[in-house]
Design an enzyme around this catalytic site. Sequence first.
Site, PDB file in Angstrom:
ATOM      1  N   HIS A 168       0.845  -1.338  -0.029  1.00 49.60           N
ATOM      2  CA  HIS A 168       0.105  -0.006  -0.061  1.00 49.60           C
ATOM      3  C   HIS A 168       0.836   1.104   0.094  1.00 49.60           C
ATOM      4  O   HIS A 168       2.163   1.131   0.225  1.00 49.60           O
ATOM      5  CB  HIS A 168      -1.076   0.049   1.321  1.00 49.60           C
ATOM      6  CG  HIS A 168      -1.957  -1.092   1.044  1.00 49.60           C
ATOM      7  ND1 HIS A 168      -2.951  -1.355   0.049  1.00 49.60           N
ATOM      8  CD2 HIS A 168      -2.144  -2.173   1.999  1.00 49.60           C
ATOM      9  CE1 HIS A 168      -3.725  -2.151   0.512  1.00 49.60           C
ATOM     10  NE2 HIS A 168      -3.267  -2.849   1.346  1.00 49.60           N
ATOM     11  N   HIS A 169       0.401   2.486  -0.026  1.00 55.01           N
ATOM     12  CA  HIS A 169       0.791   3.651   0.030  1.00 55.01           C
ATOM     13  C   HIS A 169       0.210   4.465   0.957  1.00 55.01           C
ATOM     14  O   HIS A 169      -0.923   4.416   1.339  1.00 55.01           O
ATOM     15  CB  HIS A 169       0.635   4.284  -1.383  1.00 55.01           C
ATOM     16  CG  HIS A 169       1.520   5.568  -1.472  1.00 55.01           C
ATOM     17  ND1 HIS A 169       1.422   6.711  -0.904  1.00 55.01           N
ATOM     18  CD2 HIS A 169       2.386   5.818  -2.282  1.00 55.01           C
ATOM     19  CE1 HIS A 169       2.119   7.609  -1.272  1.00 55.01           C
ATOM     20  NE2 HIS A 169       2.878   7.229  -2.089  1.00 55.01           N
ATOM     21  N   PRO A 170       0.986   5.092   1.945  1.00 56.62           N
ATOM     22  CA  PRO A 170       0.457   5.781   3.074  1.00 56.62           C
ATOM     23  C   PRO A 170      -0.467   7.018   2.685  1.00 56.62           C
ATOM     24  O   PRO A 170      -1.168   7.342   3.650  1.00 56.62           O
ATOM     25  CB  PRO A 170       1.831   6.308   3.739  1.00 56.62           C
ATOM     26  CG  PRO A 170       2.733   6.479   2.796  1.00 56.62           C
ATOM     27  CD  PRO A 170       2.466   5.230   1.827  1.00 56.62           C
TER      28      PRO A 170
END
Length: 386
Positions: free
Chosen positions: A229-231
């Site tokens: 995922h990406h923050p």
Amino acid sequence: MTATPLQPYAGLLVVSLEQAVAAPLASCHFARGGARVIKIERETGDFARQYDSAVKGTASYFAWANHGKESLCLDIKDTRDAALLHDILDRADVFIQNLAPGAVARAGFGSEALRRRNPRLIICDISGYGEDGAYRDMKAYDFLVQCESGLVAVNGAPGHPGRIGVSVCDIGAGMNAVIGIQKALYARSITGEGSAVKLSLFDTAADWMTVPLMHAVYAGKAPQPAGLHHPSIAPYGGFRTADGEVLAISVQNEREWASLCEGVFGRPELARDPRFCDAARRVANRAALDAIVAGFFAARSRAELESLLREAAIAYGAVNSVERFAQHPQLRRAPVTLEDGAEAHLVAPPVRHSFEPETPHLGRVPGLGEHSAAIRAEFARIGETA
């Protein structure tokens, strides 16, 4: 008739007192460009020769970082060998070394002393943490620098920070060394004078950590490990398909989000859902959003999803194993000759020039001390005529 490829570093003599990965990768770049590269090794050899035997008996890192060079065994603490190295460096253009801080200076090969003898010499010193400061003498293996720099803290899965799976600090330091030496060569073309180039694995990793550092210092919160995922972006990550593959998607703006909802999911109303109607809300409601994406992917094959994603112009990629990567249609390879004469194929150099062959031969990996006798004889003759 095939034209002889241009070799922009032809005529340069690069001497590298090197071991492991960073310095060998840097000097290998110059060998690929036509420079004569003399690799200085102990009688026991660069320890990277023993990392593994994966490439038909040759260590993988060693084959990657040492083709196209000559190998000269020296003991720089021996008076005669030290004198020979001085003779070679008096005629060299570039000297690269990545021994422990202070080691070459104690042996009489410090930057200032060498440049007094050969003012045109460019000296590149690669260290772990730099040449001063409290960490100066710390052992600086790639994994430890990943840990110290915070790289490990922003990689891996939530609650499970992880080492990056290749020696990125070593590799990055080698790349920075090439950049620094090229800049010094260009400066020499203007001034006629050599210069010193200094860099460290830690500074290399620290540079890459600029964005997480700025978040920690100015926004009060550093990014946490997020797996695939990406923050700060959603949907972004890998999702399993009906046939057991994993496809990753990255939706980076509202136009793409609307296209995903309508063109892939067939649910244009999702783009207006209050939980998902802008980037911040999608991140805040990531769990609900990911469940929708995961459910859709789980009901369809990889091929079906790829067709939908491509048609909707959504960025996607397969989460490949290394074995599948080895069969990737975009993977370019180039041949290298191992020290026993066998041929292997490495990844082709990533930078291509119009003056080089599309698939260059990378040269030969030298045996330990293979060129010692010839180099000693060559510089003995030079000494006799000097």
